[in-house]
Design a protein around this motif. Structure first.
Motif, short mmCIF file in Angstrom:
data_model
loop_
_atom_site.label_atom_id
_atom_site.label_comp_id
_atom_site.label_asym_id
_atom_site.label_seq_id
_atom_site.Cartn_x
_atom_site.Cartn_y
_atom_site.Cartn_z
N HIS A 242 0.84 -1.20 0.00
CA HIS A 242 0.00 0.00 0.00
C HIS A 242 0.87 1.25 0.00
N PHE A 243 0.52 2.21 -0.86
CA PHE A 243 1.25 3.47 -0.91
C PHE A 243 0.48 4.52 -0.12
N ALA A 244 1.15 5.11 0.86
CA ALA A 244 0.49 6.11 1.71
C ALA A 244 1.20 7.45 1.50
N ALA A 245 0.44 8.52 1.55
CA ALA A 245 1.05 9.83 1.35
C ALA A 245 0.67 10.80 2.47
N PRO A 246 1.14 10.49 3.69
CA PRO A 246 0.86 11.43 4.78
C PRO A 246 1.59 12.75 4.56
N PRO A 247 1.11 13.89 4.92
CA PRO A 247 -0.17 14.11 5.63
C PRO A 247 -1.37 14.23 4.68
N TYR A 248 -1.14 14.05 3.38
CA TYR A 248 -2.29 14.14 2.46
C TYR A 248 -3.28 13.00 2.70
N THR A 249 -2.73 11.84 3.04
CA THR A 249 -3.61 10.74 3.43
C THR A 249 -3.47 10.54 4.95
N SER A 250 -4.54 10.08 5.58
CA SER A 250 -4.57 10.06 7.05
C SER A 250 -4.28 8.67 7.62
N GLY B 195 -5.51 -16.33 3.71
CA GLY B 195 -4.56 -16.75 4.73
C GLY B 195 -3.67 -15.58 5.10
N ARG B 196 -2.54 -15.90 5.71
CA ARG B 196 -1.63 -14.85 6.17
C ARG B 196 -1.19 -13.92 5.03
N VAL B 197 -1.26 -12.62 5.26
CA VAL B 197 -0.82 -11.65 4.26
C VAL B 197 0.12 -10.65 4.92
N GLU B 198 1.31 -10.47 4.34
CA GLU B 198 2.19 -9.42 4.84
C GLU B 198 1.84 -8.13 4.13
N LEU B 199 1.54 -7.10 4.92
CA LEU B 199 1.15 -5.81 4.33
C LEU B 199 2.32 -4.82 4.44
N TYR B 200 2.80 -4.37 3.28
CA TYR B 200 3.89 -3.39 3.23
C TYR B 200 3.29 -2.00 3.02
N ILE B 201 3.64 -1.06 3.88
CA ILE B 201 3.13 0.31 3.70
C ILE B 201 4.30 1.21 3.31
N VAL B 202 4.21 1.74 2.09
CA VAL B 202 5.31 2.50 1.50
C VAL B 202 5.02 4.00 1.63
N PRO B 203 5.96 4.76 2.23
CA PRO B 203 5.75 6.22 2.28
C PRO B 203 6.02 6.82 0.90
N PHE B 204 5.00 7.47 0.37
CA PHE B 204 5.03 7.85 -1.05
C PHE B 204 4.96 9.37 -1.23
N THR B 205 4.93 10.11 -0.13
CA THR B 205 4.68 11.56 -0.21
C THR B 205 5.71 12.29 -1.06
N LYS B 206 6.98 12.02 -0.77
CA LYS B 206 8.02 12.78 -1.45
C LYS B 206 7.98 12.53 -2.96
N ILE B 207 7.75 11.31 -3.33
CA ILE B 207 7.67 10.98 -4.76
C ILE B 207 6.49 11.70 -5.40
N ARG C 138 1.81 5.85 -11.38
CA ARG C 138 1.52 4.42 -11.45
C ARG C 138 2.77 3.63 -11.87
N ARG C 139 3.56 4.19 -12.75
CA ARG C 139 4.80 3.54 -13.16
C ARG C 139 5.76 3.39 -11.97
N LEU C 140 5.83 4.44 -11.15
CA LEU C 140 6.72 4.37 -9.99
C LEU C 140 6.18 3.38 -8.94
N MET C 141 4.86 3.33 -8.84
CA MET C 141 4.24 2.33 -7.94
C MET C 141 4.64 0.92 -8.37
N MET C 142 4.58 0.66 -9.68
CA MET C 142 4.91 -0.67 -10.19
C MET C 142 6.37 -1.01 -9.92
N GLU C 143 7.22 -0.02 -10.09
CA GLU C 143 8.65 -0.26 -9.87
C GLU C 143 8.90 -0.63 -8.40
N ILE C 144 8.33 0.17 -7.51
CA ILE C 144 8.55 -0.08 -6.07
C ILE C 144 7.89 -1.41 -5.65
#
Ligand code: ATP
Ligand code: MG
Length: 389
Positions: free
Chosen positions: A209-217, A236-248, A266-272
């Motif tokens: 998941h890409f998060a962009a605090p403080p724009y996203t809460s 079943g078990r899922v590992e959730l990765y939260i990526v700080p995306f604000t600067k990008i 979206r291209r940068l999201m795919m890369e990360i």
């Protein structure tokens, strides 16, 4: 009364080695999903797995509910265990349906006898059980063609089982039999449905998941966790990765042409996501994209997105209408959470006039004017991970 659960495999077309891989994985998944409910013993025979609780206080109700969400299972049912004494079988049968029988008007009895030594033959068993049921519940009628309730009595080697209608299982293939994938999980309606659909085809998932605090809460992040939990009930078990995306995102806003904001994002999201996925042993990305749904989901936009991914992007919703997607979202209980109105990073800097026919070479050129590598490395370094389910 001792109760057990009978579980039937799905994907009957599978043969040979595939079949045993499928069954072993399914069993492992069931074990893991029920682990906190108490000890159980499994018996395998042909296409049925019999689950025996080892202790009295095993929560069968809860187990049945969880089993309904485990992929690879075609059908399942609870069953009462009876000793191989016909008088006792009859009594137990009347007792077993005492609560539920009032929901039915018609019934029939099917008998299966794997122990050929048993003194009564199958037709006699059916007839006698039918008679005792009619006597105890006189409002019932027999309907051999289209009954509301099918009572199955199985005479096995050591004991007999009595069960009512089977419940339909979650279908699909056991999670893990198709390898691993990373789902790009937004807080929207589509991505949890996409995750569910690919897990159903046997993909073990992690989520990005890409998060962009403080724009996203914080609330938006909580929402994604809740959605991932709901998906995990199936996947079943899922590992959730939260990526700080604000600067990008801010850099995209400041440095890129407005018409390409979304597509470059979206291209940068795919890369990360691709980097995280590869580290996780995943061989595909999964998104909730659907052809034509928004500007970034036209054919040309999708081509620009694909170009940035280092592994295949699976898009199970590509040909689906929103209504059909919503129907699944309701079924898997993600819809009400998905419509909570928190901002997603995708909607933070949406341009007024996105280009719906982006040319790949122009998009590449626009993107390459900025050096993203440092920002990407930082985002990856500061990614948080949480295990869900
Ligand atoms: P959804 O309903 O799942 O949010 P959408 O119709 O809103 O999808 P988009 O916002 O364009 O469509 O996103 C398309 C796909 O991109 C999503 O289904 C998801 O897979 C991925 N995606 C979008 N936003 C994010 C995010 N913040 N983090 C991770 N993945 C995302
Ligand atoms: Mg979205």
């Amino acid at each position: 009364m001792k109760e057990i659960i009978l579980i039937k495999n799905g994907e009957l077309a599978l043969k040979g080695l595939n079949r045993s891989v499928f069954e072993d994985k399914m069993l492992k998944n069931i074990r893991r999903r029920l682990a906190d409910l108490g000890k159980v013993t499994f018996y395998k025979s042909q296409s049925t797995v019999t689950l025996y609780p080892d202790s009295e206080d095993f929560d069968l109700e809860q187990a049945v509910e969880r089993i309904g969400k485990i992929f690879g299972i075609a059908a399942y049912s609870r069953a009462a265990v009876a000793p191989k004494d016909f008088e006792q079988i009859k009594t137990l049968c009347v007792e077993y349906f005492a609560q539920s029988i009032y929901a039915y008007k018609t019934f029939k009895v099917e008998a299966k006898r794997s122990d050929k030594q048993f003194p009564l033959k199958s037709p006699e068993i059916s007839r006698e059980i039918g008679a005792v049921m009619l006597q105890s519940y006189p409002f019932l009628k027999v309907d051999v063609h289209n009954p509301d309730l099918v009572i199955t009595v199985e005479i096995r080697d050591k004991e007999a089982y009595i069960r009512g209608n089977q419940l339909k299982g979650a279908g699909g293939m056991p999670v893990g039999t198709s390898g691993r994938g990373a789902v790009l999980m937004s807080g929207g309606i589509d991505s949890p449905v996409a995750a569910y659909m690919m897990a159903r085809r046997g993909l073990e998932l992690c989520a990005v998941h890409f998060a962009a605090p403080p724009y996203t809460s914080e609330l938006a992040e909580g929402k994604v966790k809740t959605l991932t939990e709901k998906v995990a009930a199936y996947a079943g078990r899922v590992e959730l990765y939260i990526v700080p995306f604000t600067k990008i995102q801010e850099t995209i806003r400041d440095k890129c042409p407005q018409e390409y904001f979304t597509i470059i994002m979206r291209r940068l999201m795919m890369e990360i996501a691709g980097t995280i996925a590869a580290e996780h042993g995943a061989k595909a990305l999964v998104t909730g994209e659907s052809l034509g749904q928004v500007a970034s989901q036209t054919l040309m936009a999708l081509a620009c997105t694909d170009d940035a991914a280092v592994m295949p992007i699976l898009r199970p919703l590509i040909g689906m209408d929103k209504n059909d997607i919503v129907e699944i979202a309701r079924k898997i209980d993600t819809f009400e959470t998905s419509i909570l109105p928190y901002e997603d990073c995708c909607t933070v800097f949406t341009p007024k006039h996105p280009n719906t026919k982006p040319q790949l070479d122009e998009v590449r050129k626009a993107q390459s004017k900025t050096d993203w590598s440092q920002m990407i490395a930082e985002a990856l370094e500061n990614t948080k991970v949480e295990v869900i389910g």
